[in-house]
Each structure stands twice: as C-alpha cells, then as structure tokens.
Design an enzyme around this catalytic site. Structure first.
Site, mmCIF file in Angstrom:
data_model
loop_
_atom_site.group_PDB
_atom_site.id
_atom_site.type_symbol
_atom_site.label_atom_id
_atom_site.label_comp_id
_atom_site.label_asym_id
_atom_site.label_seq_id
_atom_site.Cartn_x
_atom_site.Cartn_y
_atom_site.Cartn_z
ATOM 1 N N ALA A 252 40.192 60.679 75.371
ATOM 2 C CA ALA A 252 39.333 61.501 74.500
ATOM 3 C C ALA A 252 38.406 60.684 73.596
ATOM 4 C CB ALA A 252 40.138 62.501 73.653
ATOM 5 N N ALA A 253 38.457 59.354 73.682
ATOM 6 C CA ALA A 253 37.575 58.556 72.819
ATOM 7 C C ALA A 253 36.111 58.764 73.214
ATOM 8 C CB ALA A 253 37.946 57.082 72.901
ATOM 9 N N GLY A 254 35.851 58.759 74.518
ATOM 10 C CA GLY A 254 34.478 58.983 74.981
ATOM 11 C C GLY A 254 34.022 60.392 74.627
ATOM 12 N N ASP A 255 34.925 61.361 74.758
ATOM 13 C CA ASP A 255 34.580 62.751 74.418
ATOM 14 C C ASP A 255 34.233 62.847 72.930
ATOM 15 O OD1 ASP A 255 35.436 63.252 77.030
ATOM 16 O OD2 ASP A 255 37.448 63.833 76.394
HETATM 17 O O1 RIB Z 1 38.257 62.631 78.752
HETATM 18 C C1 RIB Z 1 39.650 62.768 78.630
HETATM 19 C C2 RIB Z 1 40.116 64.002 79.358
HETATM 20 O O2 RIB Z 1 39.869 63.838 80.732
HETATM 21 C C3 RIB Z 1 41.590 64.260 79.240
HETATM 22 O O3 RIB Z 1 41.920 65.013 78.098
HETATM 23 C C4 RIB Z 1 41.945 64.913 80.561
HETATM 24 O O4 RIB Z 1 42.233 66.266 80.458
HETATM 25 C C5 RIB Z 1 40.746 64.659 81.470
HETATM 26 O O5 RIB Z 1 40.036 65.796 81.707
#
Ligand code: RIB
Length: 313
Positions: A252-255
């Site tokens: 989730a760091a990139g998100d």
């Molecule tokens: O970017 C991280 C996400 O990628 C995770 O939370 C996982 O669900 C995948 O979709």
C-alpha cells in the site's frame, strides 16, 4: 479551503499477508514464514482510504461480494469517511482476496483472486460521475481494462483530470489513455509497460520519455522505491529523493503515495512539493505492517515532515 473532491475507481480486496518469507518458493516447495494477518486492502480501496485520511473528500466506486470480507472493507472505508454509496455489493462474485508474501526486506509478491473487481463497469462509474462534480479521478489497473479506458474517455469529455496509478504490472496498449493528467507506475510496472529496465537512472529516464510519448500525459511520475521518484513533464526530468525509513512492509505504499499526490495537487501544491509530501506519506506506510492499517493521517504526515525537513519544504 474545501476538501478536494476525488473519485477513486478501483479494486477492493481482503489481504492475507504472511511476513518474513525467506524467499519466494518453487513449485512443490513449502516456504516457512513468520506471523500472518488479515488487512483490508486492494489498490482502489487503499487509495480511497488514503485520499480520505490525507485530506480528500472521497467517493469510491468498486465492487465487493456479499460476504464477510466485503462487510469488513465497507466498514474500513466508511470509518475513514469515504463515501461508499456507489460501491456495488455483487451477488454473483466473491470479494477479491490477495495473498501477500512479504520478505525480510519488506518487499512483497502478491497473488490476487480478483473476484468482484472484474465486474466493475462503466455504468458503475457513470452513476457517481452523473451525480457529483469531481476535481480528479484516481484509478489503477486491477479492474477490467475496458472500464479503465472508458472511464478515461468519459473523464476527457467531462474535463476531469485522471491520475492513473499503473498497477499491477502489465503490458497494455496506451493509445486509449492519451491525455491522462498523471501516469504513475512503479519499477515493475514501468518495465512491464515499456520493456525497459529501470535499474539505472538512464533506464528510468528512457522509460519515462517512452511513456510520455505513448500516453501523452501532463506528467509521468515513476515510483522508484528507495530511489525516490522520477518526474518527467515532456521537457525536463527531476529525480526527487524519498525519506530513509526502516521498511517492514511496502504493501500500500505506492497506493498511499499516489493518493497523497492526488490530494496535494488538487489543493494546488506545486508538483515537486506534492511529491515530497507523498514520499512522507509512503515512508510512514512502509514502516508499518499491512495495507490500510498502515496508511497515515494528514496530521501524521505533517508531523513527519516537520521532523524530517523542519519548515523547509
Ligand atoms: O497495492 C497493494 C494492494 O495490491 C494490496 O492491498 C493487494 O490487495 C493488492 O491488490
């Protein structure tokens, strides 16, 4: 100032994460890992939650099964203040599930059962777009590609800037994405899109230029992990360093980086400053375990920046 209004269209998964894998195994092997846990995740729902925690007024579009994992994702998004009215509870499919194998350096490999995410369609997006006005649309590639293309086309008609976080890694035609505001892949995604190795600064620059020529966004922003980010606007390129932190899990760091950047840009911050703030948000995220549980609040990012850069940012 009013909070920026952001529409996040994307995937929603329950993550089963296994920590401290020694390595990624071969067929027939069992690899012993450390602790495991469940965390709400999915690239779209991570970005929706991150954008809300980091100062956006966020509407999410996506699909969840009518199951317990779907309930948990709804609770997580609702508790962060995300508007979940346009999320479809799909009776025909399960909620997406990602198995995340996290190694001792905090890097991961994931296996995703895509479930209801693959039923997200333009009609789902249209309902939200027709009901409300948005400053930006944020999307990723963990939903049907046709929905991504059609949403970009609809956004273009409505003059809404689109931020495409190009994960997961895949090679796709870029011609229907022309006119994006931001195209932002990580290292693996850049290599999948361009076929260019980005281990060196020259390679990263070559890949950024190639993406710029193909998709004609306003900015290409490559997320280069511990090397920071490369910003390219068609004329000049800048490497913007990230903060050094003790990484335990990059999930989730990139998100978080992308969501933070979207909020900052909607607030009118210059792009270089917005990237520094997004690095801070992602830096906090990698220093914690799990997807949504590791995403910081706006206040935590402010405190981090005050500690790491004083007033100079
Ligand atoms: O970017 C991280 C996400 O990628 C995770 O939370 C996982 O669900 C995948 O979709």
């Amino acid at each position: 100032m009013n909070k920026p209004k952001i529409l996040v269209v994307g995937s929603m998964n329950m993550d089963l994460f296994l920590q401290q894998a020694n390595r990624i195994g071969n067929h027939g092997e069992s690899v012993i890992c450390g602790d495991y846990g469940y965390a709400t995740g999915g690239k779209g729902s991570n970005q929706a939650l991150a954008a809300a925690r980091l100062g956006g007024d966020v509407v999410a579009v996506g699909r969840l099964g009518k199951d317990a994992n779907g309930d948990r994702l709804m609770e997580s998004l609702n508790s962060a203040g995300v508007d979940t009215r346009y999320i479809v509870r799909d009776e025909e499919a399960q909620t997406g599930l990602a198995v995340m194998l996290v190694d001792q350096s905090g890097k991961y490999v994931s296996y995703v059962s895509i479930g209801a995410n693959y039923r997200v369609c333009l009609e789902d997006v249209r309902k939200a777009l027709e009901a409300e006005a948005f400053d930006m649309i944020v999307m990723q590639l963990e939903i049907p590609l046709e929905t991504v293309y059609q949403t970009v086309e609809l956004a273009r008609e409505k003059n809404i800037p689109v931020f495409l976080d190009a994960g997961p890694a895949m090679h796709i035609p870029l011609d229907r994405l022309k006119g994006l505001y931001i195209l932002s892949p990580n290292e693996a995604e850049t290599e999948a899109l361009t076929g260019i190795n980005v281990d060196t600064a020259e390679g990263a620059l070559k890949a950024a230029k190639w993406l710029y020529e193909q998709a004609e966004p306003r900015y290409v922003i490559l997320k280069l992990g511990s090397r920071g980010a490369l910003l390219y606007d068609g004329k000049s390129a800048q490497f913007i360093e990230c903060f050094k932190v003790d990484a335990v899990d990059s999930t989730a760091a990139g998100d978080t980086f992308g969501a933070c950047l979207a909020v900052q840009l909607c607030k009118g911050r210059p792009i270089e400053e917005a990237i520094v703030t997004a690095h801070a948000a992602a830096g906090i995220c990698v220093s914690r375990v799990g997807a949504q549980v590791s995403i910081p609040t706006e206040k935590e990012v402010e405190d981090f920046l005050a500690e790491h850069c004083g007033g100079n940012r």
